[in-house]
Design an enzyme around this catalytic site. Structure first.
Site, PDB file in Angstrom:
ATOM      1  N   MET A  76      -8.952   9.414   8.364  1.00  0.00           N
ATOM      2  CA  MET A  76      -9.624   9.624   6.922  1.00  0.00           C
ATOM      3  C   MET A  76     -10.517  10.810   7.094  1.00  0.00           C
ATOM      4  O   MET A  76     -11.668  10.628   6.604  1.00  0.00           O
ATOM      5  CB  MET A  76     -10.342   8.262   6.616  1.00  0.00           C
ATOM      6  CG  MET A  76      -9.055   7.022   6.338  1.00  0.00           C
ATOM      7  SD  MET A  76     -10.094   5.738   5.930  1.00  0.00           S
ATOM      8  CE  MET A  76     -10.593   4.936   7.603  1.00  0.00           C
ATOM      9  N   ASP A  78       0.896  -1.301   0.177  1.00  0.00           N
ATOM     10  CA  ASP A  78       0.106  -0.001  -0.230  1.00  0.00           C
ATOM     11  C   ASP A  78       1.006   1.363  -0.079  1.00  0.00           C
ATOM     12  O   ASP A  78       1.990   1.211   0.267  1.00  0.00           O
ATOM     13  CB  ASP A  78      -0.943  -0.060   1.376  1.00  0.00           C
ATOM     14  CG  ASP A  78      -2.161  -0.619   0.949  1.00  0.00           C
ATOM     15  OD1 ASP A  78      -2.415  -1.385   0.034  1.00  0.00           O
ATOM     16  OD2 ASP A  78      -2.872  -1.046   1.975  1.00  0.00           O
ATOM     17  N   LYS A  99      -4.196   2.446  -2.954  1.00  0.00           N
ATOM     18  CA  LYS A  99      -5.593   2.898  -3.023  1.00  0.00           C
ATOM     19  C   LYS A  99      -5.478   4.401  -2.713  1.00  0.00           C
ATOM     20  O   LYS A  99      -5.159   4.795  -1.604  1.00  0.00           O
ATOM     21  CB  LYS A  99      -6.382   2.442  -1.977  1.00  0.00           C
ATOM     22  CG  LYS A  99      -6.885   1.141  -2.241  1.00  0.00           C
ATOM     23  CD  LYS A  99      -7.995   0.501  -1.513  1.00  0.00           C
ATOM     24  CE  LYS A  99      -8.095  -0.944  -1.320  1.00  0.00           C
ATOM     25  NZ  LYS A  99      -8.397  -1.476  -0.113  1.00  0.00           N
TER      26      LYS A  99
HETATM   27  C1  LIG Z   1      -6.584   3.746   5.348  1.00  0.00           C
HETATM   28  S1  LIG Z   1      -6.533   4.376   6.889  1.00  0.00           S
HETATM   29  C2  LIG Z   1      -5.409   3.242   7.401  1.00  0.00           C
HETATM   30  C3  LIG Z   1      -4.981   3.436   9.172  1.00  0.00           C
HETATM   31  C4  LIG Z   1      -3.540   2.586   9.189  1.00  0.00           C
HETATM   32  N1  LIG Z   1      -4.256   1.045   9.141  1.00  0.00           N
HETATM   33  C5  LIG Z   1      -3.305   2.713  10.621  1.00  0.00           C
HETATM   34  O1  LIG Z   1      -3.469   2.071  11.392  1.00  0.00           O
HETATM   35  O2  LIG Z   1      -2.571   3.941  10.838  1.00  0.00           O
HETATM   36  C6  LIG Z   1      -5.691   5.723   6.472  1.00  0.00           C
HETATM   37  C7  LIG Z   1      -5.660   6.697   7.122  1.00  0.00           C
HETATM   38  O3  LIG Z   1      -4.660   6.746   8.301  1.00  0.00           O
HETATM   39  C8  LIG Z   1      -4.191   7.955   8.918  1.00  0.00           C
HETATM   40  N2  LIG Z   1      -2.801   7.889   8.554  1.00  0.00           N
HETATM   41  C9  LIG Z   1      -2.090   7.004   8.112  1.00  0.00           C
HETATM   42  N3  LIG Z   1      -0.671   7.072   8.088  1.00  0.00           N
HETATM   43  C10 LIG Z   1      -0.800   8.305   8.510  1.00  0.00           C
HETATM   44  C11 LIG Z   1       0.401   9.214   8.668  1.00  0.00           C
HETATM   45  N4  LIG Z   1       1.736   8.825   8.432  1.00  0.00           N
HETATM   46  N5  LIG Z   1       0.194  10.321   9.038  1.00  0.00           N
HETATM   47  C12 LIG Z   1      -0.978  10.959   9.481  1.00  0.00           C
HETATM   48  N6  LIG Z   1      -2.273   9.895   9.066  1.00  0.00           N
HETATM   49  C13 LIG Z   1      -1.961   8.779   8.738  1.00  0.00           C
HETATM   50  C14 LIG Z   1      -4.928   9.020   7.992  1.00  0.00           C
HETATM   51  O4  LIG Z   1      -5.885   9.488   8.734  1.00  0.00           O
HETATM   52  C15 LIG Z   1      -5.092   8.163   6.669  1.00  0.00           C
HETATM   53  O5  LIG Z   1      -6.321   8.927   6.163  1.00  0.00           O
END
Ligand SMILES: C[S@@+](CC[C@H](N)C(=O)[O-])C[C@H]1O[C@@H](n2cnc3c(N)ncnc32)[C@H](O)[C@@H]1O
Length: 341
Positions: free
Chosen positions: A260, A123, A145
């Site tokens: 998100m 991803d 995605k």
């Molecule tokens: C599909 S979700 C996946 C979350 C992921 N599985 C987790 O545990 O962090 C994607 C969301 O995670 C958050 N996110 C993931 N990586 C991030 C990062 N490095 N900085 C800030 N937000 C992050 C954001 O809210 C983003 O829209």
């Protein structure tokens, strides 16, 4: 790439090979301004370009304009068809939660899984530098995605995992954060186990905790918050697809963490205000946590949407609402222990 100090240098990459995602992330982390020539770049790199971390071009222009020009590595051609490592039926899948993006925040077990992979299905929010740790013969498949943009369907991703596992390969499914926190990891495990494929799940450091922490905000803090609630903001309050009870969320008195939720931030804050939450409640949004582009905006519940818009903050970002968002603990991202030598 690695023995040269690229800080502040302009670097042109003239093509894509299986190491490009890792190399680009590494160059950006080391402070280079990176331009990539690619007609069909992997989705994760399209996403980096959209987030202003990389320039994508189809024609390179004059090479003299760059401090450094790097061609694709001839010694690591992408294998046309991945080779089976074991007899049919011995394939397996390891789900690896890679943490928020810094290569130092993947687990030891996660990195070890990548080092023994025949195929890595990745991803965009995974720590892409760690892909450099995959064996030279491993195939890297980008199934990123992009919200409201380019994407591979979940059905297609499940089919790719199944196809390679059935051919006797060790498949690593590489994700950002933790696979079971809005990561669709559960769906993949259900599909794989239903097909008789052995699956191992390696937990990851979720951005719901790490993003606030990297910005100096603890999700719980003695005397301030006795808990935290993590919700998805991918659909706004009032949307028929939303199953959240915003009245309860406004009253929990726990820290509220929204993933998100950049696109829907104004509607979420307005809903919490309408449900009685104090407008002066501290609130913060942290974007690109663990990456060189990490930035945070701190405000109040009523002020946050405007502050985030003014700062030009986009996804991926985590919003924290509650007393802890006023805390300013040392939050410097960890010194990057890059996976590539
Ligand atoms: C599909 S979700 C996946 C979350 C992921 N599985 C987790 O545990 O962090 C994607 C969301 O995670 C958050 N996110 C993931 N990586 C991030 C990062 N490095 N900085 C800030 N937000 C992050 C954001 O809210 C983003 O829209």
């Amino acid at each position: 790439v690695v023995d040269i100090d690229v800080t502040g240098r302009s670097v042109l990459l003239t093509g894509v090979d299986r190491t490009t995602e890792a190399v680009v992330r590494r160059l950006v982390r080391e402070g280079a301004t990176v331009t990539l020539v690619a007609a069909h770049p992997p989705t994760a790199l399209v996403d980096m370009a959209a987030r202003g971390q990389l320039t994508l071009v189809v024609e390179p222009g004059p090479y003299q304009a760059y401090d450094l020009v790097i061609g694709p590595r001839a010694d690591v051609p992408a294998p046309a068809a991945p080779q089976a490592r074991g007899p049919e039926g011995t394939g397996r899948v390891t789900l690896v939660g890679g943490g928020p993006g810094d290569p130092g925040l993947i687990t030891v077990a996660g990195l070890e899984a990548i080092r023994t992979a025949d195929v890595v299905v990745t991803d965009r929010l995974a720590p892409l530098e760690c892909l450099a740790e995959a064996p030279p013969g491993a195939t890297i498949i980008d199934v990123a995605k992009i919200p409201r943009g380019e994407h591979t369907s979940q059905e297609r991703i499940n089919a790719v995992l199944l196809e390679h596992a059935r051919a006797g390969r060790h498949v690593v499914r590489f994700k950002g954060g933790d696979s079971y926190v809005f990561g669709r990891g559960g769906e993949e495990v259900v599909a794989l186990t239903a097909a008789g494929i052995a699956v191992t799940v390696i937990p990851g450091v979720t951005s719901s905790i790490a993003a606030p922490e990297l910005a100096g905000i603890p999700v719980t803090h003695r005397g301030v918050s006795q808990g935290f609630t993590v919700v998805s903001g991918h659909v706004p309050p009032g949307d028929p697809r939303s199953t959240l009870d915003w009245t309860s969320l406004a009253r929990t008195r726990t820290t509220l963490v929204v993933l998100m939720g950049v696109h829907t931030l104004a509607r979420i804050c307005a809903e919490l205000l309408a449900r009685g939450m104090d407008p002066a409640t501290p609130a913060a949004t942290i974007a690109d946590a663990g990456l060189p582009s990490q930035r945070a905006v701190r405000s109040t519940l009523s002020g946050l949407p405007d502050r985030v818009a003014e700062a030009g903050i986009g996804a991926p970002a985590v919003t924290v609402i509650g007393g802890v968002a006023a805390e300013t603990l040392p939050g410097t991202p960890p010194a990057s222990t890059s996976a590539q030598d």
